[in-house]
Design an enzyme around this catalytic site. Sequence first.
Site, PDB file in Angstrom:
ATOM      1  N   LYS A 117      61.335 -28.888 -36.287  1.00  0.00           N
ATOM      2  CA  LYS A 117      60.759 -28.624 -37.608  1.00  0.00           C
ATOM      3  C   LYS A 117      61.480 -29.400 -38.715  1.00  0.00           C
ATOM      4  O   LYS A 117      61.823 -28.860 -39.765  1.00  0.00           O
ATOM      5  CB  LYS A 117      60.756 -27.129 -37.908  1.00  0.00           C
ATOM      6  CG  LYS A 117      59.926 -26.304 -36.923  1.00  0.00           C
ATOM      7  CD  LYS A 117      59.915 -24.843 -37.293  1.00  0.00           C
ATOM      8  CE  LYS A 117      59.037 -24.039 -36.337  1.00  0.00           C
ATOM      9  NZ  LYS A 117      59.623 -23.915 -34.992  1.00  0.00           N
ATOM     10  N   ARG A 118      61.686 -30.667 -38.487  1.00  0.00           N
ATOM     11  CA  ARG A 118      62.394 -31.490 -39.462  1.00  0.00           C
ATOM     12  C   ARG A 118      61.450 -31.991 -40.550  1.00  0.00           C
ATOM     13  O   ARG A 118      60.242 -32.140 -40.338  1.00  0.00           O
ATOM     14  CB  ARG A 118      63.051 -32.680 -38.766  1.00  0.00           C
ATOM     15  CG  ARG A 118      64.149 -32.301 -37.782  1.00  0.00           C
ATOM     16  CD  ARG A 118      65.321 -31.651 -38.490  1.00  0.00           C
ATOM     17  NE  ARG A 118      66.468 -31.531 -37.605  1.00  0.00           N
ATOM     18  CZ  ARG A 118      66.845 -30.403 -36.994  1.00  0.00           C
ATOM     19  NH1 ARG A 118      66.163 -29.303 -37.173  1.00  0.00           N
ATOM     20  NH2 ARG A 118      67.927 -30.384 -36.229  1.00  0.00           N
TER      21      ARG A 118
END
Length: 320
Positions: A117-118
């Site tokens: 989830k960058r």
Amino acid sequence: MSDRSLSDPIARSNHFGDRLAAAVRSKRSPIVVGLDPRFDLLPAELADSCRECSRDLTAAVVAEFCRKVIDIVADLVPAVKIQSAFFEAIGPEGLIAMAEVLEYARKCGLIVILDVKRGDIGSTAEAYADAYLGPEGPAPWPADAITVNPFLGPDTLEPFVRTAQARGGGIFGLVRTSNPGAPEFQDITPMNGKPVYRRIADWVQSQAMVTAGQSGLGIVGGVVGATYPQQLKELRSVMANAWLLVPGYGTQGATATDVSSAFRPDGLGALVNNSRGLIFAFRQPEYAEMARRAGWQAATRKATEEMLQQLRSLTPAGNL
């Protein structure tokens, strides 16, 4: 892989959307097994060997558990999703273990989605993409695809798309997540406008359409929770060229009927994630006796087989 897949140009493609389509067709399965190795939930035979031990040993136990899960499910599913948080929590040794698990999964022929989830601006986004996106290139954790957070805006996602294109990878942007609090932010609707999740869905579709391969599916997909089936149905129609990564099945309460609308009629287009419901199936009452008799691995195998049967019976996955 079947003989049909070997002769299919889609199966030989380096395009992420096409590779995923070939893998799903080969296994006749849309399941992605979530590798969320919470140490407090591990089987006693593993956890008891490493109570209050060093980070090296903790990382080794977690990696061993994940490898055993992969061995159990590799012939039933096309992909696994590695949740980085549980490896990061161990420390540097955990990140080394994550790299080992990722490599093992790929050696077993599975597509690997790294759930990180960058999302960030400019050169920071480029660095994240360099770190995680593969399979071609120098990434130390060369996943086939990663999850990304779109809430900083489209410009923060462009480095991930470029790197994915260059390295034969893919990305899954958070569109409508499965957690109970998701509507608080994601359903916000400006006057005479679309809710936030629809704006993100439009961006995902635009990128999926321009990167679509022979399968008609692109390298940019969306994460859409199964716990909101009405929105899932809406978003399948909006993101016609996108793979949907669908969490929420099983432990979070969603069923095969809930996820049915995530698929295209041919059975492609959706990956249904199940983590705790499969890897910790031995903790569920319906599998407890089997686990006592045959081990925790037997419970994971049975739970995966039953999920696959339900998806084939109640969704277009039966058309694969």
